[in-house]
Design a protein around this motif. Structure first.
Motif, PDB file in Angstrom:
ATOM      1  N   TYR A  32       0.849  -1.188   0.000  1.00 22.39           N
ATOM      2  CA  TYR A  32       0.000   0.000   0.000  1.00 22.39           C
ATOM      3  C   TYR A  32       0.883   1.236   0.000  1.00 22.39           C
ATOM      4  O   TYR A  32       1.910   1.270   0.688  1.00 22.39           O
ATOM      5  CB  TYR A  32      -0.838   0.089   1.281  1.00 22.39           C
ATOM      6  CG  TYR A  32      -1.981  -0.869   1.438  1.00 22.39           C
ATOM      7  CD1 TYR A  32      -2.775  -0.810   2.583  1.00 22.39           C
ATOM      8  CD2 TYR A  32      -2.302  -1.828   0.491  1.00 22.39           C
ATOM      9  CE1 TYR A  32      -3.836  -1.659   2.768  1.00 22.39           C
ATOM     10  CE2 TYR A  32      -3.362  -2.694   0.666  1.00 22.39           C
ATOM     11  CZ  TYR A  32      -4.123  -2.604   1.809  1.00 22.39           C
ATOM     12  OH  TYR A  32      -5.184  -3.460   2.004  1.00 22.39           O
ATOM     13  N   GLU A  95       2.814  -4.535   4.013  1.00 23.19           N
ATOM     14  CA  GLU A  95       1.824  -5.610   4.143  1.00 23.19           C
ATOM     15  C   GLU A  95       0.476  -5.019   4.500  1.00 23.19           C
ATOM     16  O   GLU A  95      -0.025  -5.210   5.588  1.00 23.19           O
ATOM     17  CB  GLU A  95       2.243  -6.585   5.244  1.00 23.19           C
ATOM     18  CG  GLU A  95       3.582  -7.227   5.026  1.00 23.19           C
ATOM     19  CD  GLU A  95       4.027  -7.972   6.283  1.00 23.19           C
ATOM     20  OE1 GLU A  95       3.200  -8.657   6.899  1.00 23.19           O
ATOM     21  OE2 GLU A  95       5.198  -7.840   6.657  1.00 23.19           O
ATOM     22  N   GLY A  96      -0.115  -4.291   3.592  1.00 27.97           N
ATOM     23  CA  GLY A  96      -1.325  -3.552   3.895  1.00 27.97           C
ATOM     24  C   GLY A  96      -2.448  -4.358   4.497  1.00 27.97           C
ATOM     25  O   GLY A  96      -3.195  -3.886   5.350  1.00 27.97           O
ATOM     26  N   TYR A  97      -2.542  -5.610   4.087  1.00 31.49           N
ATOM     27  CA  TYR A  97      -3.624  -6.473   4.549  1.00 31.49           C
ATOM     28  C   TYR A  97      -3.392  -6.941   5.985  1.00 31.49           C
ATOM     29  O   TYR A  97      -4.293  -7.397   6.657  1.00 31.49           O
ATOM     30  CB  TYR A  97      -3.716  -7.690   3.629  1.00 31.49           C
ATOM     31  CG  TYR A  97      -2.371  -8.346   3.417  1.00 31.49           C
ATOM     32  CD1 TYR A  97      -1.572  -7.981   2.338  1.00 31.49           C
ATOM     33  CD2 TYR A  97      -1.874  -9.276   4.327  1.00 31.49           C
ATOM     34  CE1 TYR A  97      -0.323  -8.544   2.163  1.00 31.49           C
ATOM     35  CE2 TYR A  97      -0.627  -9.833   4.152  1.00 31.49           C
ATOM     36  CZ  TYR A  97       0.152  -9.470   3.061  1.00 31.49           C
ATOM     37  OH  TYR A  97       1.393 -10.017   2.883  1.00 31.49           O
ATOM     38  N   SER A  98      -2.152  -6.829   6.456  1.00 31.03           N
ATOM     39  CA  SER A  98      -1.801  -7.328   7.788  1.00 31.03           C
ATOM     40  C   SER A  98      -2.232  -6.326   8.841  1.00 31.03           C
ATOM     41  O   SER A  98      -2.260  -5.126   8.606  1.00 31.03           O
ATOM     42  CB  SER A  98      -0.291  -7.543   7.865  1.00 31.03           C
ATOM     43  OG  SER A  98       0.138  -7.667   9.204  1.00 31.03           O
ATOM     44  N   SER A  99      -2.526  -6.825  10.044  1.00 34.51           N
ATOM     45  CA  SER A  99      -2.959  -5.905  11.091  1.00 34.51           C
ATOM     46  C   SER A  99      -1.818  -5.044  11.587  1.00 34.51           C
ATOM     47  O   SER A  99      -2.026  -3.943  12.050  1.00 34.51           O
ATOM     48  CB  SER A  99      -3.563  -6.672  12.262  1.00 34.51           C
ATOM     49  OG  SER A  99      -2.582  -7.469  12.887  1.00 34.51           O
ATOM     50  N   ALA A 100      -0.583  -5.502  11.500  1.00 35.80           N
ATOM     51  CA  ALA A 100       0.547  -4.673  11.915  1.00 35.80           C
ATOM     52  C   ALA A 100       1.692  -4.893  10.954  1.00 35.80           C
ATOM     53  O   ALA A 100       2.022  -6.020  10.619  1.00 35.80           O
ATOM     54  CB  ALA A 100       1.003  -5.014  13.326  1.00 35.80           C
TER      55      ALA A 100
END
Lengths: 115, 116
Positions: A32, A95-100
């Motif tokens: 992202y 890692e835009g989809y990751s929470s952190a």
């Protein structure tokens, strides 16, 4: 090492013109790319996000482009107004989809719109 | 209203003292972050945390410590080992919001620390 550069420290343009801000990065593969606005003494506020498989995103007077080959994003404000005067920050998220994930920011461009 | 609350807004510290900055969120986001901003500069990542009792060092973690005992809270301690602590500190959480519709950062209003 990873590096993000926002080309202009400051940009001064006439009201009504289009402001174009640049964000270049090296040694990075962001999922992202995000743009934030920051007013003096306040926290940044999210404006627009573009994903690695997208070329362009628009929201009202704002437009963002993303070229993963050039490793560059351009942020445009059309029909600029004095109220658009602020610092604009580019941010990369691997890692835009990751929470952190390790989200890093450029140094920002201070935009001034003169009446 | 959902958001991030940072306190105090302004803090003065003598050299050699530790100080703790508070950050609380009610957005139900899992991930939280601490950034430092110096005048005219961008944001530099200090620490971030994905879940309770877990956190990762950012680019400038030396001289700082954090804890994450509750999902809502992520306090930052600026220790006496931090050589140049005077700065604007920003806390954020990562997640979807009604405005963004995407997994992005929501920031607090910041805490300005001055070392005398």
């Amino acid at each position: 090492s990873q590096k993000i550069e926002q080309n202009s420290e400051a940009l001064n343009i006439q009201e009504g013109k289009t402001a174009t801000l640049t964000c270049n990065y090296t040694n990075y593969s962001p999922a992202y790319l995000q743009w934030y606005r920051q007013d003096p003494g306040r926290g940044p506020v999210f404006l627009l996000l573009i994903r690695e498989n997208e070329k362009e995103k628009r929201k009202e007077r704002l437009k963002v482009t993303f070229d993963t080959t050039l490793k560059q994003s351009l942020f445009h404000i059309t029909a600029s107004q004095p109220a658009d005067s602020a610092t604009y920050l580019c941010a990369l998220d691997p890692e835009g989809y990751s929470s952190a994930s390790k989200i890093i920011f450029g140094s920002g461009t201070r935009l001034s719109i003169r009446p | 209203d959902g958001g991030i609350t940072q306190s105090p807004k302004y803090l003065f510290r003598k050299e050699g003292q530790n100080v703790t900055l508070s950050c609380e969120q009610n957005l139900n986001h899992d991930a939280m972050y601490w950034y430092r901003q110096d005048p005219g500069q961008g944001l530099r990542l200090i620490y971030y945390s994905q879940i309770v009792n877990d956190f990762q060092k950012g680019d400038i973690a030396e001289g700082y410590s954090v804890s994450r005992e509750k999902k809502e809270s992520f306090p930052l301690t600026v220790t006496s080992a931090q050589k140049n602590p005077t700065a604007f500190y920003l806390c954020a959480s990562k997640g979807d919001t009604a405005v963004s519709g995407a997994n992005v950062l929501t920031f607090g209003a910041g805490s300005r620390l001055t070392v005398l």
